[in-house]
Design a protein around this motif. Structure first.
Motif, PDB file in Angstrom:
ATOM      1  N   SER A 110     -27.530   1.750  15.309  1.00 15.02           N
ATOM      2  CA  SER A 110     -26.690   1.843  15.513  1.00 15.02           C
ATOM      3  C   SER A 110     -25.813   3.084  16.469  1.00 15.02           C
ATOM      4  N   LEU A 111     -24.786   3.347  17.198  1.00 16.30           N
ATOM      5  CA  LEU A 111     -24.385   4.459  17.668  1.00 16.30           C
ATOM      6  C   LEU A 111     -22.983   4.713  16.933  1.00 16.30           C
ATOM      7  N   THR A 112     -23.604   5.863  15.540  1.00 18.10           N
ATOM      8  CA  THR A 112     -22.414   5.540  14.282  1.00 18.10           C
ATOM      9  C   THR A 112     -21.054   6.084  14.648  1.00 18.10           C
ATOM     10  N   SER A 113     -20.639   7.407  15.875  1.00 21.95           N
ATOM     11  CA  SER A 113     -19.355   7.279  16.990  1.00 21.95           C
ATOM     12  C   SER A 113     -18.247   6.037  16.975  1.00 21.95           C
ATOM     13  N   ILE A 114     -19.061   5.125  17.317  1.00 20.34           N
ATOM     14  CA  ILE A 114     -18.362   3.911  18.223  1.00 20.34           C
ATOM     15  C   ILE A 114     -18.646   2.902  17.569  1.00 20.34           C
ATOM     16  N   ASN A 115     -19.136   2.604  16.864  1.00 18.20           N
ATOM     17  CA  ASN A 115     -19.854   1.215  15.561  1.00 18.20           C
ATOM     18  C   ASN A 115     -20.351   0.881  16.480  1.00 18.20           C
ATOM     19  N   MET A 116     -21.464   0.756  17.781  1.00 17.09           N
ATOM     20  CA  MET A 116     -21.591  -0.048  18.377  1.00 17.09           C
ATOM     21  C   MET A 116     -23.738  -0.465  18.039  1.00 17.09           C
ATOM     22  N   GLU A 117     -23.930  -1.409  18.006  1.00 13.13           N
ATOM     23  CA  GLU A 117     -25.589  -1.730  18.016  1.00 13.13           C
ATOM     24  C   GLU A 117     -26.345  -1.966  19.300  1.00 13.13           C
ATOM     25  N   VAL A 118     -26.818  -1.055  19.081  1.00 13.39           N
ATOM     26  CA  VAL A 118     -27.977  -0.230  20.209  1.00 13.39           C
ATOM     27  C   VAL A 118     -29.462  -1.213  20.471  1.00 13.39           C
ATOM     28  N   LEU A 119     -29.372  -1.935  22.205  1.00 12.01           N
ATOM     29  CA  LEU A 119     -31.059  -2.503  21.522  1.00 12.01           C
ATOM     30  C   LEU A 119     -32.152  -1.603  22.890  1.00 12.01           C
ATOM     31  N   ASP A 120     -31.654  -0.315  22.711  1.00 14.93           N
ATOM     32  CA  ASP A 120     -31.985   0.697  23.829  1.00 14.93           C
ATOM     33  C   ASP A 120     -31.999   1.765  24.192  1.00 14.93           C
ATOM     34  N   PHE A 121     -32.973   2.735  24.973  1.00 17.94           N
ATOM     35  CA  PHE A 121     -32.371   4.494  25.097  1.00 17.94           C
ATOM     36  C   PHE A 121     -33.227   3.776  26.398  1.00 17.94           C
ATOM     37  N   ARG A 122     -32.913   4.471  27.791  1.00 18.76           N
ATOM     38  CA  ARG A 122     -33.878   4.940  29.095  1.00 18.76           C
ATOM     39  C   ARG A 122     -32.902   6.390  29.092  1.00 18.76           C
ATOM     40  N   LEU A 123     -34.229   7.242  29.067  1.00 22.93           N
ATOM     41  CA  LEU A 123     -34.517   8.559  29.693  1.00 22.93           C
ATOM     42  C   LEU A 123     -34.752   8.904  30.524  1.00 22.93           C
ATOM     43  N   ASP A 124     -34.748   8.636  31.711  1.00 21.70           N
ATOM     44  CA  ASP A 124     -34.907   9.277  33.261  1.00 21.70           C
ATOM     45  C   ASP A 124     -33.815   9.586  34.483  1.00 21.70           C
ATOM     46  N   ARG A 125     -33.993   9.458  35.533  1.00 17.62           N
ATOM     47  CA  ARG A 125     -32.602   9.891  36.256  1.00 17.62           C
ATOM     48  C   ARG A 125     -31.704   8.755  37.124  1.00 17.62           C
ATOM     49  N   TYR A 126     -31.829   7.599  35.390  1.00 15.78           N
ATOM     50  CA  TYR A 126     -30.786   6.519  35.145  1.00 15.78           C
ATOM     51  C   TYR A 126     -30.788   6.094  33.656  1.00 15.78           C
ATOM     52  N   GLU A 127     -30.541   7.141  33.222  1.00 12.48           N
ATOM     53  CA  GLU A 127     -29.813   7.194  31.661  1.00 12.48           C
ATOM     54  C   GLU A 127     -29.070   6.142  31.634  1.00 12.48           C
ATOM     55  N   TYR A 128     -28.862   5.598  30.516  1.00 11.21           N
ATOM     56  CA  TYR A 128     -28.184   4.853  29.906  1.00 11.21           C
ATOM     57  C   TYR A 128     -28.492   4.253  28.371  1.00 11.21           C
ATOM     58  N   VAL A 129     -27.892   3.426  27.415  1.00  7.24           N
ATOM     59  CA  VAL A 129     -28.106   3.402  26.184  1.00  7.24           C
ATOM     60  C   VAL A 129     -27.777   1.369  26.131  1.00  7.24           C
ATOM     61  N   ARG A 130     -28.770   0.772  26.109  1.00  2.58           N
ATOM     62  CA  ARG A 130     -28.528  -1.126  25.967  1.00  2.58           C
ATOM     63  C   ARG A 130     -27.749  -1.024  24.978  1.00  2.58           C
ATOM     64  N   VAL A 131     -26.545  -1.346  24.886  1.00  4.64           N
ATOM     65  CA  VAL A 131     -25.717  -2.213  24.106  1.00  4.64           C
ATOM     66  C   VAL A 131     -25.162  -3.555  23.354  1.00  4.64           C
ATOM     67  N   ALA A 144     -25.099  -5.128  27.832  1.00  5.69           N
ATOM     68  CA  ALA A 144     -24.498  -4.254  28.240  1.00  5.69           C
ATOM     69  C   ALA A 144     -24.940  -3.130  28.470  1.00  5.69           C
ATOM     70  N   LEU A 145     -24.791  -2.403  29.906  1.00  7.47           N
ATOM     71  CA  LEU A 145     -25.185  -0.743  29.873  1.00  7.47           C
ATOM     72  C   LEU A 145     -23.793  -0.046  28.945  1.00  7.47           C
ATOM     73  N   LEU A 146     -24.249   1.092  28.740  1.00  7.00           N
ATOM     74  CA  LEU A 146     -23.377   2.732  28.754  1.00  7.00           C
ATOM     75  C   LEU A 146     -23.244   3.756  29.263  1.00  7.00           C
ATOM     76  N   ASP A 147     -22.614   3.953  30.116  1.00  5.01           N
ATOM     77  CA  ASP A 147     -23.292   5.599  30.181  1.00  5.01           C
ATOM     78  C   ASP A 147     -22.349   6.468  29.487  1.00  5.01           C
ATOM     79  N   TRP A 148     -22.578   8.114  29.921  1.00  3.22           N
ATOM     80  CA  TRP A 148     -22.162   9.043  29.006  1.00  3.22           C
ATOM     81  C   TRP A 148     -21.661  10.076  30.269  1.00  3.22           C
ATOM     82  N   GLY A 149     -21.250  11.355  29.080  1.00  2.05           N
ATOM     83  CA  GLY A 149     -21.201  12.364  29.994  1.00  2.05           C
ATOM     84  C   GLY A 149     -21.049  13.014  28.890  1.00  2.05           C
ATOM     85  N   ILE A 150     -22.047  15.053  28.605  1.00  2.40           N
ATOM     86  CA  ILE A 150     -21.863  15.834  27.817  1.00  2.40           C
ATOM     87  C   ILE A 150     -21.310  16.449  27.537  1.00  2.40           C
ATOM     88  N   PRO A 151     -20.326  16.554  27.168  1.00  6.69           N
ATOM     89  CA  PRO A 151     -19.504  18.080  27.228  1.00  6.69           C
ATOM     90  C   PRO A 151     -19.959  19.024  27.890  1.00  6.69           C
TER      91      PRO A 151
END
Length: 719
Positions: A69-90, A222-229
């Motif tokens: 789970s992503l604790t901050s938004i309380n969503m269950e995660v299926l997997d992460f992807r780290l390449d030029r198309y980063e995403y979190v599958r939730v 579904a796929l979540l995108d994000w930005g880092i401050p």
């Protein structure tokens, strides 16, 4: 041909070594896996393992598979992807209406976080006859679609979403709120309607029979995108030789608008760009060097490669040397594995001897078959069962060791006891406990399943008793389950029956020597289980006592045993008497909140009874649930058990019979034994504070009397 074979073999070996030693995608000393899912930094599990609190990940490994789970938004995660198309599958919820056995309207709101649904990789789907579905939270923009009705199906021919009972549309960019509302066309029947936000590629490829599949699913990916401050990146600059960071968008994190970025490894590098030195050079020459350089030699350089022409003999020499080094490496590796295996065997043999294996064999052979066959567990089995003795699996700790909760490969839940230290005395106690428990077969005694002697400290494996200890339920005010009077009586009777069995019915009489409420476990039906036999001793039939160094727990220790060092079955009776008083009063055996002369619960209770104040110390919950006569009878039994003279105490068999009689009186609705109906309680004890003398007298309260005489335990008359 030989040169090509050697070259190919060397390439495969180097590729294997490279994969084995590739840089971790997680922060140093942080978990990089939850189940089979990799957790890349800037996400992380545990303190100091994530970039900032928005990227904290929780991993619940008690579920199968583990729940991420992503604790901050309380969503269950299926997997992460780290390449030029980063995403979190939730997990994205399916909103439904008029569907049998399901009716869901729970949406998603991640406003104020750096996360949002990817507008390019997700789409909105609505299914059902005459269904108008609209996304909420996108105002003033209207996002939705409308489907027709064909044969009351959720989807059209070939499971397509072409407007015939199913429709789809794109979603707004940086969407943070998702829910849906439904509208039906006028004069049309209401049927099952679905609406959801889903990963476009997954929906098109993985769902072949959409009608049956989606009606039985609670969520879709579904796929979540994000930005880092920018201030949270933690990198010395936005561009280096191995990585680069690029502006992403200006995000609104209350109460500020902040510039955000995403970081990637440069061409020719791979890894995690958010970690210092996280991007590692790719050796392009490992990937078909002949295709890259032909007859020339492919030479890797940071971020790229170059082709160099060299003489054939140099190549052959290099290959030969490489093959020789390879043979040495393989030979060294096999030698290391062989020596390590022999070392582990020797180590297990050493532990077996040090942990009392020879003593156990001697005990078994001298017992002439009285010891049941006990399973010998391997250290590997118990490491797996207890998650390598994880601190989160600790059930309790005591003077004899630490107890862990575990699960065997066959699914059985067990309790694994691990001794604290290894010395001659502790090993003897451990082997003693194995021998004693192997002889015991009673429903109210914890069952020994096996042991392990090939580890650094000896281990015992018990059946798992789920409801903790009697001490917790009597003295921990946070417990929600109050022990009723009937339950207390039953527990007292079960303890007495277990001790009576140990003293007289077991193949060899056994003295427990450490009876206390924290050694009484409660199973799923709150039945008593006597545990912790680390200081117990078995004796010959013709023995009347056991002379040892004093063992036991302060507050439960028999004063006669403390003075003489001679432990008899009546010493267990004294400790049982303290437990009886605990059940009556719910007070701890030693308390500095009481006056000095009454800090010991045994002394405090006897003083109270002698001073005609029994009901001043009885738990108010007990007096509300029973008649005073029952309390007096149990107090009488406890009073006799606490006599300083062991010969004046009842046996555990007599105590068990008396408790059985009290229970039968309680259950018999025709027997009346309230306070006015008890004429006088007759007791024969010696004052706890004066072991050299025995006094006689009586203390009667409202028709109840305590007198220092012999039998019976209690006498009563009925009006």
């Amino acid at each position: 041909m030989a040169v090509r074979f050697v070259s190919s073999f060397t390439f495969l070996l180097l590729l294997t070594i490279r994969l084995a030693f590739s840089a971790s995608i997680a922060k140093s000393k942080c978990p990089d896996l939850c189940g089979n899912v990799s957790i890349p930094y800037s996400f992380g599990i545990g303190a100091d393992c994530f970039l900032n609190p928005w990227f904290e990940v929780s991993c619940n490994e008690t579920s199968s598979p583990p729940i991420i789970s992503l604790t901050s938004i309380n969503m269950e995660v299926l997997d992460f992807r780290l390449d030029r198309y980063e995403y979190v599958r939730v997990k994205s919820p399916i909103i439904s209406k008029n569907c049998s056995d399901r009716e869901t309207s729970r949406g998603v709101n991640i406003t104020g976080s750096p996360f949002f649904f990817s507008g390019s990789m997700n789409k909105f789907i609505a299914a059902g006859c005459n269904n108008k579905a609209f996304m909420t939270g996108t105002e003033p923009t209207i996002v939705g679609c409308e489907s027709a009705c064909i044969d009351n199906r959720l989807f059209g021919p070939n499971n397509t979403c072409n407007g015939e009972t199913c429709c789809e549309t794109v979603i707004p960019s940086r969407l943070r709120v998702f829910n849906a509302r439904f509208e039906s066309k006028e004069s049309q029947s209401e049927g099952c309607k679905l609406a959801f936000l889903v990963e476009e590629k997954w929906f098109d490829v993985n769902i072949t029979d959409k009608s049956s599949a989606l009606q039985n699913m609670d969520y879709v990916p579904a796929l979540l995108d994000w930005g880092i401050p920018d201030e949270a990146l933690g990198l010395p600059k936005k561009r280096g030789r191995e990585y680069y960071c690029t502006g992403y968008y200006s995000m609104h994190l209350e109460p500020y608008y902040l510039n955000s970025s995403r970081c990637y490894c440069q061409y020719g590098y791979e890894g995690n760009a958010y970690l210092l030195n996280g991007c590692q050079d790719i050796d392009e020459c490992q990937d078909d060097p002949q295709k890259r350089c032909g007859d020339a030699t492919c030479v890797n350089i940071p971020g790229h490669y170059q082709c160099e022409r060299r003489k054939t003999w140099v190549i052959i020499l290099g290959i030969s040397l490489g093959f020789g080094v390879l043979c040495l490496a393989i030979g060294g590796w096999w030698l290391y594995k062989y020596l390590k295996k022999r070392r582990n065997i020797k180590l297990r043999e050493k532990f077996f001897k040090r942990n009392g294996g020879l003593l156990l064999q001697q005990q078994v052979s001298s017992s002439e078959g009285s010891i049941d066959k006990t399973k010998i567990f391997t250290s590997k089995e118990l490491d797996k069962a207890t998650d390598n003795f994880n601190k989160n699996r600790v059930l309790g700790q005591g003077g004899q060791g630490t107890v862990y909760k575990g699960m065997l490969v066959d699914g059985r839940i067990v309790a694994v006891k691990k001794s604290i230290v290894v010395d001659a005395e502790k090993v003897e106690e451990f082997i003693n406990e194995v021998v004693i428990l192997s002889q015991i077969n009673h429903r109210n005694v914890v069952k020994l399943l096996g042991c392990c002697l090939e580890t650094a400290v000896p281990l015992l494996v018990y059946e798992f008793i789920p409801n903790g200890t009697l001490f917790q339920y009597l003295h921990d005010q946070s417990e929600e389950f109050p022990l009723s009077w009937e339950t207390r009586l039953r527990i007292a009777k079960e303890i007495a029956e277990a001790l009576s069995y140990l003293h007289s019915a077991a193949s060899i009489p056994i003295y427990h020597r450490d009876i206390k409420s924290s050694n009484i476990l409660l199973d799923e039906k709150y039945r008593a289980k006597v545990s912790d036999f680390g200081t117990s001793r078995s004796i010959s039939i013709d023995q009347t006592h056991l002379t040892t160094h004093v063992h036991g727990t302060f507050g439960y220790l028999d004063p006669e045993y403390f003075q003489s060092s001679q432990f008899t079955e009546k010493s267990d009776v004294y400790s049982f008497g303290v437990v009886l008083v605990e059940l009556l009063t719910s007070e701890k055996p030693i308390s500095f909140e009481r006056a000095e002369e009454g800090r010991s619960l045994a002394t405090h209770s006897i003083l109270s009874m002698e001073e005609n104040q029994l009901f001043d110390i009885v738990d108010a919950r007990v007096t509300k649930q029973t008649k005073d006569g029952e309390v007096v009878m149990v107090a009488t039994l406890a009073y006799r058990c606490l006599s300083l003279s062991g010969r004046k105490r009842p046996t555990m068999k007599e105590a068990a019979m008396e408790l059985e009689r009290i229970l039968s009186l309680q259950k018999d609705s025709n027997v009346q034994h309230d306070q006015e109906e008890i004429d006088c309680v007759k007791i024969d004890v010696t004052y706890p504070w004066d072991g050299a003398s025995t006094s006689t007298g009586s203390v009667c309260d409202s028709g109840n009397a305590f007198s220092r005489e012999s039998e019976p335990l209690i006498s009563s008359k009925t009006k």
